[in-house]
Design an enzyme around this catalytic site. Structure first.
Site, PDB file in Angstrom:
ATOM      1  N   MET A  97      -9.915   7.412   8.054  1.00 45.21           N
ATOM      2  CA  MET A  97     -10.207   7.996   6.817  1.00 45.21           C
ATOM      3  C   MET A  97     -11.381   9.020   6.826  1.00 45.21           C
ATOM      4  SD  MET A  97      -9.703   4.471   4.755  1.00 45.21           S
ATOM      5  CE  MET A  97     -10.774   3.373   6.061  1.00 45.21           C
ATOM      6  N   ASP A 132       0.769  -1.404  -0.153  1.00 46.74           N
ATOM      7  CA  ASP A 132       0.001   0.059  -0.032  1.00 46.74           C
ATOM      8  C   ASP A 132       0.801   1.357   0.089  1.00 46.74           C
ATOM      9  OD1 ASP A 132      -2.149  -1.623   0.140  1.00 46.74           O
ATOM     10  OD2 ASP A 132      -2.883  -1.172   2.041  1.00 46.74           O
ATOM     11  N   LYS A 149      -4.090   2.522  -2.560  1.00 47.64           N
ATOM     12  CA  LYS A 149      -5.351   3.287  -2.692  1.00 47.64           C
ATOM     13  C   LYS A 149      -5.697   4.459  -1.960  1.00 47.64           C
ATOM     14  CE  LYS A 149      -9.027   0.505  -2.758  1.00 47.64           C
ATOM     15  NZ  LYS A 149      -9.374   0.779  -4.166  1.00 47.64           N
TER      16      LYS A 149
END
Length: 270
Positions: free
Chosen positions: A187, A52, A74
């Site tokens: 997030m 990641d 991502k």
């Protein structure tokens, strides 16, 4: 001393990453100091490391010299591989006889979509191992002197993602507010203003302590302490951006008592 030999001294028998197998591992909150021995064992043995965006380059540097790195990050609002693409790639690599390490920030099963990848591997008959990591929402706050739990303050804590706060699958924030428990958000920066408003509409006091920890555990870490009512506006003023963890609740108020001494003790060994 070779890495595997050093691991044997600490772990005893080291699990073998077999050709055609996949390890789903967590790289921790950022600083390599919080990497697990299991993740290091995977790095030492993998042919291919699918990683990641938030995996520190110093962690990736622990790989075998011949190992190949494949980026599968991502990041919100930026072009990136879909989750289906990533899962499919893990299957392809395993079927090609590669020893695959899928390395994610934090813990693969805490808002890391590790469960989706594991289910794909299971459906396709690909052997896999889960290697837990230290999740950012707990370690990042701890190192910023915000304990996730504290006697007399809370008997539970809620871990939630703010990623879907503008979608039909959003969390019932009013129900979260009614629990009175501290909330740790992953997030959530894009939707922080909306989430804070929903929590206050649900009954959480506007002056509830709130904090944002940006780039937790890393040298560029930033910590903003405010209130639920002001946190989103002050984050905009400070131009804070992900990666970030948000904490809301009485646990944040403990930082003022803990932070000073904690920082003075963080001196390197000469």
């Amino acid at each position: 001393m070779k890495t595997i030999d050093a691991l044997r001294r600490l772990m005893g028998p080291v699990p073998r990453l077999v050709p055609g197998h996949v390890w789903l591992a967590g790289a921790g909150p950022g600083d390599p100091a919080h990497l697990t021995l299991g993740a290091i064992a995977g790095l030492a043995q993998a042919d291919v490391i699918v990683h990641d965006a938030l995996v520190d380059p110093r962690v990736l540097a622990l790989k075998d010299e011949a190992a190949v790195l494949e980026f599968a990050g991502k990041r919100g609002g930026r072009p990136s591989a879909t989750q289906a693409d990533i899962s499919r790639r893990l299957v392809e690599l395993a079927r090609a006889g590669r020893r695959v390490l899928r390395l994610k920030g934090g813990d693969p099963f805490v808002f890391g979509r590790g469960g989706e990848e594991a289910l794909t591997l299971a459906r396709e008959g690909i052997p896999f191992r889960i290697v837990p990591g230290v999740t950012s929402g707990l370690a990042g706050l701890a190192l910023a002197s915000i304990p996730a739990t504290h006697r007399g303050v809370n008997q539970a804590v809620i871990l939630a993602t703010g990623h879907a706060a503008d979608s039909a699958g959003d969390i019932d924030w009013a129900a979260v507010a009614r629990t009175g428990f501290p909330v740790i958000l992953y997030m959530a920066m894009k939707n922080l203003r909306r989430i804070a408003g929903a929590l206050m509409a649900g009954g959480l006091a506007a002056d509830t302590p709130a904090a944002i920890v940006v780039s937790a555990t890393l040298p560029e870490e930033q910590v903003l302490v405010s209130t639920l009512e002001r946190i989103a506006a002050e984050a905009d003023q400070a131009r804070l951006s992900p990666p970030a963890i948000v904490a809301i609740g009485g646990i944040v108020a403990l930082r003022e008592q803990l932070a000073g001494l904690a920082r003075t003790l963080m001196e390197p060994v000469p």
